[in-house]
Every structure is written in structure tokens, then in C-alpha cells.
Design an enzyme around this catalytic site. Structure first.
Site, PDB file in Angstrom:
ATOM      1  N   HIS B  27      11.582   6.595 -17.531  1.00  0.00           N
ATOM      2  CA  HIS B  27      12.313   7.460 -16.705  1.00  0.00           C
ATOM      3  C   HIS B  27      13.794   7.474 -16.512  1.00  0.00           C
ATOM      4  CE1 HIS B  27       7.774   6.572 -15.925  1.00  0.00           C
ATOM      5  NE2 HIS B  27       7.568   7.689 -15.472  1.00  0.00           N
ATOM      6  N   GLY B 116       6.185   0.943  -7.990  1.00  0.00           N
ATOM      7  CA  GLY B 116       5.594   1.811  -8.798  1.00  0.00           C
ATOM      8  C   GLY B 116       4.586   2.538  -8.226  1.00  0.00           C
ATOM      9  N   LEU B 118       3.467   4.756  -5.695  1.00  0.00           N
ATOM     10  CA  LEU B 118       4.530   5.231  -4.845  1.00  0.00           C
ATOM     11  C   LEU B 118       4.342   4.843  -3.206  1.00  0.00           C
ATOM     12  CD1 LEU B 118       5.387   8.755  -6.744  1.00  0.00           C
ATOM     13  CD2 LEU B 118       6.597   6.566  -6.452  1.00  0.00           C
ATOM     14  N   HIS B 258      12.534  13.430 -15.784  1.00  0.00           N
ATOM     15  CA  HIS B 258      11.942  12.442 -15.026  1.00  0.00           C
ATOM     16  C   HIS B 258      11.340  11.498 -15.895  1.00  0.00           C
ATOM     17  CE1 HIS B 258       9.227  10.720 -12.089  1.00  0.00           C
ATOM     18  NE2 HIS B 258       8.381  10.629 -12.710  1.00  0.00           N
ATOM     19  N   GLU B 403      -3.846   0.792   8.475  1.00  0.00           N
ATOM     20  CA  GLU B 403      -4.552  -0.133   7.803  1.00  0.00           C
ATOM     21  C   GLU B 403      -3.571  -0.389   6.615  1.00  0.00           C
ATOM     22  OE1 GLU B 403      -6.070   2.449   8.840  1.00  0.00           O
ATOM     23  OE2 GLU B 403      -7.481   1.739  10.303  1.00  0.00           O
ATOM     24  N   PHE B 429     -12.800  -0.607   6.022  1.00  0.00           N
ATOM     25  CA  PHE B 429     -11.602   0.239   5.884  1.00  0.00           C
ATOM     26  C   PHE B 429     -10.617  -0.804   5.141  1.00  0.00           C
ATOM     27  CE2 PHE B 429     -12.728   1.623  10.219  1.00  0.00           C
ATOM     28  CZ  PHE B 429     -13.247   2.844   9.650  1.00  0.00           C
ATOM     29  N   HIS B 453     -16.738  -7.248  10.600  1.00  0.00           N
ATOM     30  CA  HIS B 453     -17.819  -6.335  10.524  1.00  0.00           C
ATOM     31  C   HIS B 453     -18.236  -6.046   8.924  1.00  0.00           C
ATOM     32  CE1 HIS B 453     -16.126  -6.283  14.493  1.00  0.00           C
ATOM     33  NE2 HIS B 453     -16.951  -5.580  15.009  1.00  0.00           N
ATOM     34  N   HIS B 465     -19.005   3.167   8.822  1.00  0.00           N
ATOM     35  CA  HIS B 465     -18.362   1.913   9.109  1.00  0.00           C
ATOM     36  C   HIS B 465     -18.895   0.745   8.465  1.00  0.00           C
ATOM     37  CE1 HIS B 465     -16.404   4.341  11.711  1.00  0.00           C
ATOM     38  NE2 HIS B 465     -15.747   3.512  12.521  1.00  0.00           N
ATOM     39  N   ARG B 512     -20.080  -9.518  12.101  1.00  0.00           N
ATOM     40  CA  ARG B 512     -19.728  -9.185  13.511  1.00  0.00           C
ATOM     41  C   ARG B 512     -20.886  -9.900  14.279  1.00  0.00           C
ATOM     42  NH1 ARG B 512     -22.381  -3.698  16.767  1.00  0.00           N
ATOM     43  NH2 ARG B 512     -21.409  -4.114  18.938  1.00  0.00           N
TER      44      ARG B 512
END
Lengths: 658, 658
Positions: B27, B116, B118, B258, B403, B429, B453, B465, B512
Site C-alpha cells: 500500500h 491492520g 481497521l 491505495h 465491549e 458478547f 453468564h 444472551h 451466573r
């Protein structure tokens, strides 16, 4: 109106706190805080007919703050949907009840999208709003003319995906998108001031949004804000200043109301505050009658729309698209016939582009795009001109560097109906979209992910860009069909399967590098079987070589070497593990008979291949990749016939000796 | 200055285009566009000493737009680092060269973080800037007083994680963070106007940032902007208006520069334009001398700092923290001894909180946090007061609903040194943070993820969840140690291992629900072995029960039932697959001998368990979860002794019969 707006809203509050209390689990704060806003929305603004919940021109309502699920169950019940019933609500969060902890689109008509993972409902709604504008451009105001309404909380706005969704919506000028921000200044950890200092309206304005504020407990002020939102040509954020848990006198305004039952004492106090003497789950007749009238009001608009559709010259095509029935998939068969006549020894991302050329020409319901890798993902065809703010009839979206936002928007388009979305990025960046891919799968959304540069075959960009664990980790997501085709024929077959699959998403893992065309027959879609014998052993069969994608041709090379040693080896292509798993045991045993040494070759983690290979040999890449030209990398990681063949022979000899 | 700034910058341009040309891959556009900015930065502002690249008080420089890696290789070489050498640069993107396609922190001193993917470099830099302010608050200006500089492109700014990083930096008032935005208005697909309409400075201001613009090709203007950035107490975005690929006369200003070599003709034309007649990889002496002088200039500051450190009463503690040597891990052993005396039958997230209490008291280098789930992840202890804009000495970060941003910030803190960061969210998550977890692993960063959890045991919140595929999919990430401890003792052992691990991240999957304490000895850290026999069979052993986390106690229950039938079963806890895999074959064979029926129980996907169970039985959850109380869910998914025991017996009988 014979019943005050306050009492109408209190019906939502009562159901929310009672259901959470009965379950001793759930989130009363949001429904109680946004009850007044929801009442204004459902009573005066939302276009819907509870008796025809799939009416294509209904407004879409998305509860992005999905933890407040009781808000939507309450409004669906009150406004007269067949479900949920009051018994369903009594069984909130119990097994078998459609009133799940978070709203699930497959549980209840009227729930447009599964929400809960924060930020995604909002971003999904952006896709719905794109779908609306596109179909409006194609079919006109008479058939498509609706809004997308979203309730979002601070969590939805703080998540990174919000930036992507806001940017995309602003850029595309989605004026039919109206987001009702539950501006209660509380998150789970406490005041929003613990974690953010953002001027949210200023941020939205910076991305081309219209922002209006209102007192979220004043129906007239809410209506004023909604009118302003509708009048403005930009997407609108309505900042609804609310008190979380409003009505619970001792806990309102605090995070204590967010995610737990209020407790019997506080519920009793709330009943007094709200002047709501009725028993749990009892809605006074006058209130229910009034709420039902809001639902009934939509019937006439829907009947008029039905009449317009019946009279429309586009009726058949509109119905076909909304039904999800795919047009013109015969073009794929024709494409494959051409390939047999003239083989294409090209990268699978390239053969994907070729078959997409035929698909997008024959299927106007396809909308493509890429997260700023158009020329690498090869997702744009001559049939797909850009979809822009100035021309929504286009069918190609420059999503920008927004992988997660793209994926959620595709979920929204698929769930809206009338569109089959596909979109691309590098496979390694499936990690950026993974949470949305999971929701595609959970929501059974027909979304097609075009993930190119699917291994160390990517070459020089190095380990950050080389997927190693990704194909296997995607195979772990329930209801996601992962395809890793080995040549142009398999690419076409996989596209046919992905397009035909109405019950969930598909993901195509495609190569950067050229692949020889190895398939010789197209009588049957072999990828539908997931795995099959691509080439039979010549000598006595002692080895089964299992491979996918770019390593199938390598497996053929290894088989040739083995044959030179008088060792017969079947070559088995396994483009779809999910499809293979759903075949009969008899078929699977036929493809993978007991006895021969099993050997897998895939340029990715070997962990997971134990499923098929058991104690056999597994060749792959179990650490991170490296930066180098492709041939050097395959040599470096031992993925060559030179490196693999002697190890198989050694293993066979070892087996013979013991 | 004897050499013009333009010629100094052209040295970067020449190396960038020549290296990319030699590799025929890479690049050139970004390094050529940002060469003037980088020259001002390295010549006048950046605090560094090439001969002491790990000097703790150096400025941190992060090339978030990592594809422009030749910019950093060029500046490292030119300013006098020992590596890369010119030969390394000649071998850009070739196997064995430290000049990889994207900058890798483990390849070269001077590369602070792998970039790298992004957006992540930027977000990692936020963590570095937090680390700097925290250590400054602890050790004072004499020892810690540096800036964090970032070069970011439009891609970094468009990614969702940017919103999280910007929000966090603004909220924490990280005035030592200066981001140089390569405002070239080009992305891979073309003009930024294809995909965005955002007023970027306005967005940054909305989040509490200072924004200043400059002509990115005018050294004086760049310096003016830098001075303003340094003077302002807020984090600063410097909008550097640049021309991508500047110097390539026919391609500059377009996406053609680019991500591909310019080609021989354009390189020749660029040489003419740049007035750079020298052969590829040749830097004229006067230019090199001048560049080297920038590097040499840092030696004095570093020597002065060395003297201050030597004279500081905090020297020993400062050195200890920066060395990564953990303090006080004996507290964990004491904690376990207490547990033996008084068992804690609590959720593993709770026992994690208990041991964290001891850890955070003994180890001041730990900084905790949560993405708005503090009370659920149980990550805050009495020793960790909040780290805020007004008090950076705090050791608990309210990350907000961010997160991904949290994870990247933790990478930054770990890479900065002097801090061991840990942070929590729900395990489901982990999908939101996955791309940052991967970078923790690739970068060998000591980050500890506290993911609670961890199964359907979450209960009523339902399938959105409930992690199902997550534990297994995390096990697939190379160099990540995934722990799923079964009781309070194992939790303590896993924390000890995570804290002691300097070569990469660890992730704790915690329940949990309450778990009985089942371990009875603490003489040896059994989690270090990854898997071990927790309880031996009593009757003749015919079964091996393998389980992790919350299902270990279920496995014990099943073993009890089997024993009632006269069937002996070992119970094997497998808290860490990575550690088990690294044991000797002899040890593994001892734990998992051939012969007995192997049975796995884990409340997640059974795909992957073939590794250990082969043809045995695998109990788990292979589809999405459901919303219901925990006991109902375990029954629903057949994860009870009642459901499992008879299937094992049936299998044993079937095995016996055949």
C-alpha cells in the site's frame, strides 16, 4: 378520547411490572419509562393492522432496547394482536411462552426483529428503512409508503455499531427512519455520566440527522416531536427525556428499576402512584376498548392498500417478491452448463462474480454491497447500479468501512421482505460482523455473506488479514450454512443453495487465488449434500482425502501422488458441513466408509476436523499466519503435496506395522 | 536544518514505493500521502530513542492505518533503529522479513501494536493513553510524562469501534492522545463521498475532543497544528488534509495508489516528480544523516530520565511494574486455603469477585472494569476506586456499553506496560469483542477477559444472551487461553494462571448460577494441566465423564448414578483445553485412557468435543437457547442426571452387545 393518555400508558406500566414480578426476572424500567411515548406512537402514528400483522406496507416498529420486551408484548396485546394472550404474558420468560426475555421475531407476529444485543435493533432498522425506500422506488407510493420506528436506549447509542448505522442512514438520507431515544440518563452501572460525556444530538447532526427533543411523559409534546420528525426529510432522532421506571415511586430514576423485579412493596406503591387499583394482569374494560380501537383503526388503511395492490399492474411481481419466492434460478444451471463447456480456472471470488452477473440480472430482488472492498469481494455486477440518496432504485450499496453495520442492515432488509441482500468483506473480518451473523441465524433471515480471501491464500497482508480459525468458528453458529466451494461449479451450486434457503443465512468463503475447475458433472447439486466423493480411488482404496475450497485441488494432487505409490485415495469435497450433517447416516457412511485412513486438508485450524477424521491425519494451520507470497506460505505451513504425501505414507506404514 | 523537509519526507515516499514495487504487493498511497506529517512528527515532536526502543517514558506511536506499514518501517530505519535493516525493507512482505504486510508488534521494537484490522489501532492507543495517565498519577511527571500519537485513516474513523474509542477518550479527557487523521477523502471503493456524509470534526467535538486542521503537506502548518494539539487539555484530532499517493503524478489522489504497486512507469514518473534520482533502496547520505539526527536527539532526554529513575524512591516498584513481574500472587494460595477451610458454594462469577478482592489488594498493577455490567460481572472490588478524568489513580474503569472499545483499550494498557488489565462483559458478547480478543492473542498481550453468564445457565434473558457456541469458538483462537472453571478453587487457579501468563491473553468463562465447591486439594494448580481426574471411579471403570465449568458438578451427579448401577466412572474436569493439549502424551493418556466410554457434558455446542470424546457420547446444546428459568432450561435441553444417565447405560449395553 374517553380515556386519558396517562391511563392508557399506565396499562403498559402495570403489565410490565406485573409480568416481571411474576417471573421474578426482567426489565421493568424501560417499559415504564417509555410507556407514554409508546402510547402516543401506537395510538396516533404507527400504521399497523393487528389482524394482518404481515401487511407489507405496515410501519415497522423495532424495540432496539430489547430488554424492555414487556413494552412490546403489552402493546401487541393491548392493541389487539391475536398473540400474545394474557396467559402468554402471565408466563413471561417461562419455557413455551412466546413472551421471551427479549423479543424474538420467530415467536410473535408484530415483532419485526429479534433484539437484545445492544445497538443491533437500531442498525437492523436502518436496513428496513433502506428496503422501504428501495421498494418504494420500484413499486411506487401506492404500494410502499411506510415508516420505520425505533425505540433505542443509551446502550444502543453507545455501542460502536450505532456509529455505523447512523452514518449509513444519514448518508442515504433515510427520512422515513425515526428513532425514539429513551433519554433516561441511566445505564446498568448507574448514571450515564459515569461513562459518557457525549453531546448525542450534536453527533447525530454531524452525520446528517434531524434531532428533536421532547418531554417523554407529555403526550402533546411527544406528538409535536413526532410531527416534526415526519415532516423532516432527514432521519430523525427524537430525544425523549424520560424517567426510567416511572411510576415506581421509590425506585424510579435509578438503575434499580432496570433489570430486576421491583418487589411486592414497590409494586404496591406503584399501583398507588399510578392510581391503578386493578389486580395483576387485569386491564379495565374502558382502557382495553380504547387500546383496541387503535388497532382497529388500521384496518381501513390496510383495506385501501389491498385494493390498490389488486388494481396494480405490478401486483404479481410485488407479491412474488414479498413472498420470498426466488426468480430465475434456472440461470445458475445455465451458467454451470457454460462452465462445463468452457472451464473457468479462476479464484472462487471471481467465479462468484461471474455467477452473480447472471443472478443479479435474473433476480431483481437481490441487493448487493461490500464494506469498502468492492473490487476485492467482486460483489458488484453490471446489473447493480448504486443505491444512493438520489436514486433508491439502485441495487448496490457502498456500505463504507462498516462491516457490522452492513450485516445488521442486511438483516433488516431480509426481515423487511421483498429483498435478498448479499454483502461482502474479507473473511477475517467476519469477526467484526459476528454478532450480526449470529442474529441472522437466530432470526432465520435470508442473508448471504460473501466472505473472500478465505485463508493464508490471501498472501502478503499477513496474519491480521488471514483467517485461520474463522471457517471453523462460523460452522459453530447454529442455523448458519457455511460454504467453502472448491471451484466455479461448486460456487454456482452454493449460490443456488444460498438463494433458495428461506430459513436462514448462508456464508460463502471464497478464495483470493485461482482454483482449477475440478467438477465434471452438474446433474445434481452436490453441495446440497454437503460432502461427496469428487474423485474415486483408482488403486485399492486405503485413504480418504477430505478437503474444502482451495485445498480440494491440493487433495487431488496428493491423491495423484499416492496413486503413484499404488495407494488408492478417494477425494472428498466437503463444502458444507451443515448440509452433510443433515444427510442420512447411510449416505454419510457411503462417503466416509470405515476402514481407510482419513486425512483432512484445509488451510485453517485442524481443531474441529476430528468430527470427520477421528484418529486420522489433519493438515492445516493451527497458529496465526504470516506475511509472504501465497506459494511461500503454503510451503511454510506444509500444505503441499510434497509435504503431505510422505506423511500419509508413513502413517499407512505405521498402521500396517502395528 | 541542512536538508529540506520535503526531501526528508521523500525518503519515506521513495522507500514506500520501492518496497511495494519490489514485493509487487502493498500500500504505497498512505505512506506517500502522510510522509510530510510523519516527518514533522519524527523530526520535532516524537519523544523516542532508537537505541532504547523500550524506554518506558517514550511517546507511543501507533499506525492505526496499518496497511501503510512502509511508513513505519521507513521511519524506523531512517531514524536509526537497529531494525529493520535495509535488507529487511528490501524483503518487505516476504517470509522471514520483520517488515510484514501490516506492522506486527512482535516483529520489531518500535512497533507498539499490531495494526491492520481497521479502527483497532486507534482504540488500542486510547488504552495506552489511559495507561500513561494512570502511571503518571501513581509515579509522577518525573517518570511518566509522554504522549500517544496515532495516524488513522478514514477507515479507522468509519469503523464502529471508533465511536467507542472516541467516546471513552473524550469522557476520560485524555489530552495526551493526539490523532493525526489522514484526511485524503479516498477509500478503497473510491471517494469517501460514496459512503459517508459525516462532518467528522463536529462528531469529535460532540464527544469532547479538540479538533484542529492543517495542510498535511505543509510542514509549518503541520507543526502549528501539533502545537495546538499539545497545548489543549482535550484529546485532539488533527485533520491533515493530504493527497493519497502524493508524488505519483498520474495516480495520486485516487484509490489506485491505495493497495497496489504503482508499476514501473509510475514509479519512474514519481522519481522525476519527487526529484529523487537515486536507485531503489538508496538513501542519500545527507538525508540519512539528518534523519539519524532526529533519532539521536532522543538520547539525551532518555539519559536524563534514566537519572531521574535512578534517583527516584519509586524506582524499584516502577521497574517491577514495567517488567511485568506480578506482585503478590501468594495471596491466591492463601485464598484457596481459606476456601478449603470454608467452602464457597457460589457462582463462579462470585468466587471470581472474591479472589479478585485479594488480587487487587495485593497487585496495584491490576486495572479492572466492565462494559456496563459491573454488578453482574462482579469485577469491582473495594481496592479499585474509579479511574476518572479527575482522578487517574483509580483502578476501575466504567467502560460504558463499549465491549469492543474496552477490549482494545485493554490491549493498549497491556502493551503500554506497567498494567495488567482485566474487564468483563457477558460471554455472549464476546462476539462484540472478538476481533480485539484475536489481536490480544496475536500481539501476545496480557489481557484478562472476565466473561460471565457463560451458558444457558443465564436463564430468562433467552437465546440472544445465552452463549452456546462461544466457549468452543474462543478455543479456536490461537494463543488465547480459555478457562471454564468448575468451582471456587478452579476459579482461583485460573486467575493465578491468567495473571502469571505474560505471553498472551486469558479468558475466564464464569457462571451466573451457584456451583458447589468440588475440589478437595490445592497442593498443585490442576488448571495448569488443563484437564485432570477430579474424582476416580469406585466401581470398575467403564466410563470417563468429561466436563467443564458448571457441568462438572452435573458430571459428578451422573457418576453417582452410574455407580448405583455398578458402573464406575472417572470425572474429568477440563477447564483449559489449551493447557491440556500442551501436556505430555503420557499425561493425557493417563487422564484419558483408551477403553472406557467417553462422555462429555458441557452446556454449549457438542461440535469440537470429538477431539476428546471420539465416538463417545456428547451432551450439550447444539441449537440456540431459550428463555426460561435455569432449571427448566437444563431439563429442556436434557442436561440432567435423569436424562443423561440412562443414555450412557444404553450406550454401554449397546457396546457390550456388539
Amino acid at each position: 378520547m374517553s380515556v386519558t393518555p396517562r391511563r392508557l400508558a399506565n396499562a403498559i406500566r402495570a403489565l410490565a411490572m406485573d409480568a416481571v414480578e411474576a417471573a421474578n426476572s426482567g426489565h421493568p424500567g424501560m417499559p415504564m419509562g417509555m410507556a407514554d411515548v409508546a402510547t402516543v406512537l401506537f395510538s396516533k402514528y404507527l400504521k399497523f393492522d393487528p389482524k394482518a400483522p404481515k401487511w407489507p406496507d405496515r410501519d415497522r416498529f423495532v424495540l432496539s432496547a430489547g430488554h424492555g420486551s414487556m413494552l412490546v408484548y403489552a402493546t401487541l396485546y393491548l392493541s389487539g394482536y391475536d398473540a400474545p394472550t394474557m396467559d402468554d404474558i402471565r408466563n413471561f420468560r417461562q419455557i413455551g411462552s412466546p413472551c421471551a426475555g427479549h423479543p424474538e421475531n420467530f415467536e410473535l407476529p408484530g415483532i419485526e426483529t429479534t433484539t437484545g444485543p445492544l445497538g443491533q435493533g437500531f442498525a437492523t432498522a436502518v436496513g428496513m428503512a433502506i428496503a422501504e425506500r428501495h421498494l418504494n422506488a420500484v413499486f411506487g407510493d401506492a404500494l410502499v409508503d411506510h415508516h420505520t420506528w425505533v425505540i433505542a436506549g443509551d446502550g444502543c447509542l453507545m455501542e460502536g455499531i450505532n456509529h455505523e448505522a447512523v452514518g449509513l442512514a444519514g448518508h442515504l438520507g433515510l427520512g422515513r427512519l425515526i428513532v425514539l431515544w429513551d433519554d433516561n440518563r441511566i445505564t446498568i452501572d448507574g448514571a450515564t455520566s459515569l461513562s459518557t460525556s457525549e453531546d448525542i444530538p450534536a453527533r447525530y447532526r454531524a452525520s446528517g440527522w434531524h434531532v428533536v427533543a421532547c418531554d417523554g411523559h407529555d403526550p402533546d409534546d411527544i406528538a409535536r416531536a413526532f410531527d416534526a420528525a415526519i415532516a423532516d426529510p432527514r432521519p430523525t432522532l427524537v430525544a425523549c427525556r424520560t424517567i426510567i421506571g416511572k411510576g415506581a415511586p421509590n425506585k424510579q430514576g435509578t438503575s434499580a428499576t432496570h433489570g430486576a423485579a421491583l418487589g411486592a412493596a414497590e409494586v404496591a406503591a406503584a399501583r398507588a402512584t399510578l392510581e391503578w387499583p386493578d389486580a395483576p394482569f387485569v386491564i379495565p374494560d374502558d382502557i382495553l376498548t380504547e387500546w383496541r380501537s387503535f388497532g382497529e383503526a388500521g384496518a381501513q388503511a390496510r383495506a385501501e392498500w389491498d385494493a390498490r395492490l389488486a388494481a396494480s399492474p405490478s401486483a404479481a411481481e410485488f407479491r412474488r417478491r414479498m413472498s420470498g419466492e426466488a426468480a430465475g434460478d434456472s440461470v445458475i444451471q445455465d451458467f454451470m452448463a457454460d462452465l462445463l463447456a468452457k472451464p473457468a480456472n479462476v479464484a472462487s471470488r471471481k467465479s462468484s462474480e461471474m455467477v452473480l452477473g447472471a443472478i443479479t440480472e435474473a433476480m431483481p430482488e437481490t441487493i448487493g454491497g461490500s464494506a469498502d472492498l468492492t473490487g476485492s469481494n467482486n460483489t458488484k455486477t453490471s446489473s447493480t447500479k448504486p443505491l444512493t440518496k438520489d436514486d433508491y432504485s439502485g441495487r448496490y450499496i457502498y456500505y463504507g468501512i462498516r462491516e457490522f453495520g452492513m450485516s445488521a442492515a442486511m438483516n433488516g432488509m431480509a426481515l423487511h421482505g421483498g429483498i435478498i441482500p448479499y454483502g461482502g468483506t474479507f473473511l477475517v473480518f467476519s469477526d467484526y460482523c459476528r454478532a450480526a451473523i449470529r442474529l441472522s441465524a437466530l432470526q432465520q433471515a435470508r442473508v448471504i455473506y460473501v466472505m473472500t480471501h478465505d485463508s493464508i491464500g490471501l498472501g502478503e497482508d499477513g496474519p491480521t488479514h488471514q483467517p485461520v480459525e474463522h471457517v471453523m468458528s462460523l460452522r459453530l453458529i447454529p442455523n448458519l450454512h457455511v460454504y467453502r466451494p472448491c471451484d466455479a461449479i461448486e460456487v454456482a451450486e452454493c449460490w443456488a443453495l444460498a438463494l433458495a434457503r428461506t430459513e436462514g443465512p448462508s456464508l460463502l468463503a471464497l478464495s483470493r487465488q485461482n482454483l482449477p475447475q475440478v467438477r465434471v458433472g452438474i446433474e445434481e447439486n452436490m453441495c446440497a449434500k454437503g460432502g461427496y466423493v469428487l474423485r474415486r480411488a483408482n488403486a485399492a482404496r486405503r485413504v480418504l482425502l477430505l478437503a474444502t475450497g482451495s485445498e480440494v485441488s491440493l487433495a487431488i494432487e496428493v491423491a495423484d501422488r499416492l496413486e503413484e505409490h499404488g495407494i488408492g485415495a478417494d477425494v472428498i469435497s466437503l463444502p458444507s458441513w451443515e448440509n452433510f450433517q443433515s444427510q442420512s447416516q447411510a449416505y454419510r457412511d457411503e462417503v466416509l466408509p470405515a476402514g481407510p485412513l482419513r486425512v483432512s486438508i484445509e488451510a485453517g485450524t485442524t481443531f474441529g476436523w476430528e468430527r470427520h477424521v477421528r484418529d486420522g491425519l489433519r493438515f492445516g494451520v493451527d497458529g496465526f499466519g504470516a506475511s509472504a507470497p501465497i506459494d511461500d506460505l503454503y510451503r511454510h505451513f506444509g500444505l503441499t503435496a510434497d509435504a503431505i504425501t510422505p506423511q500419509i505414507i508413513e502413517k499407512l506404514e505405521g498402521t500396517t506395522n502395528t
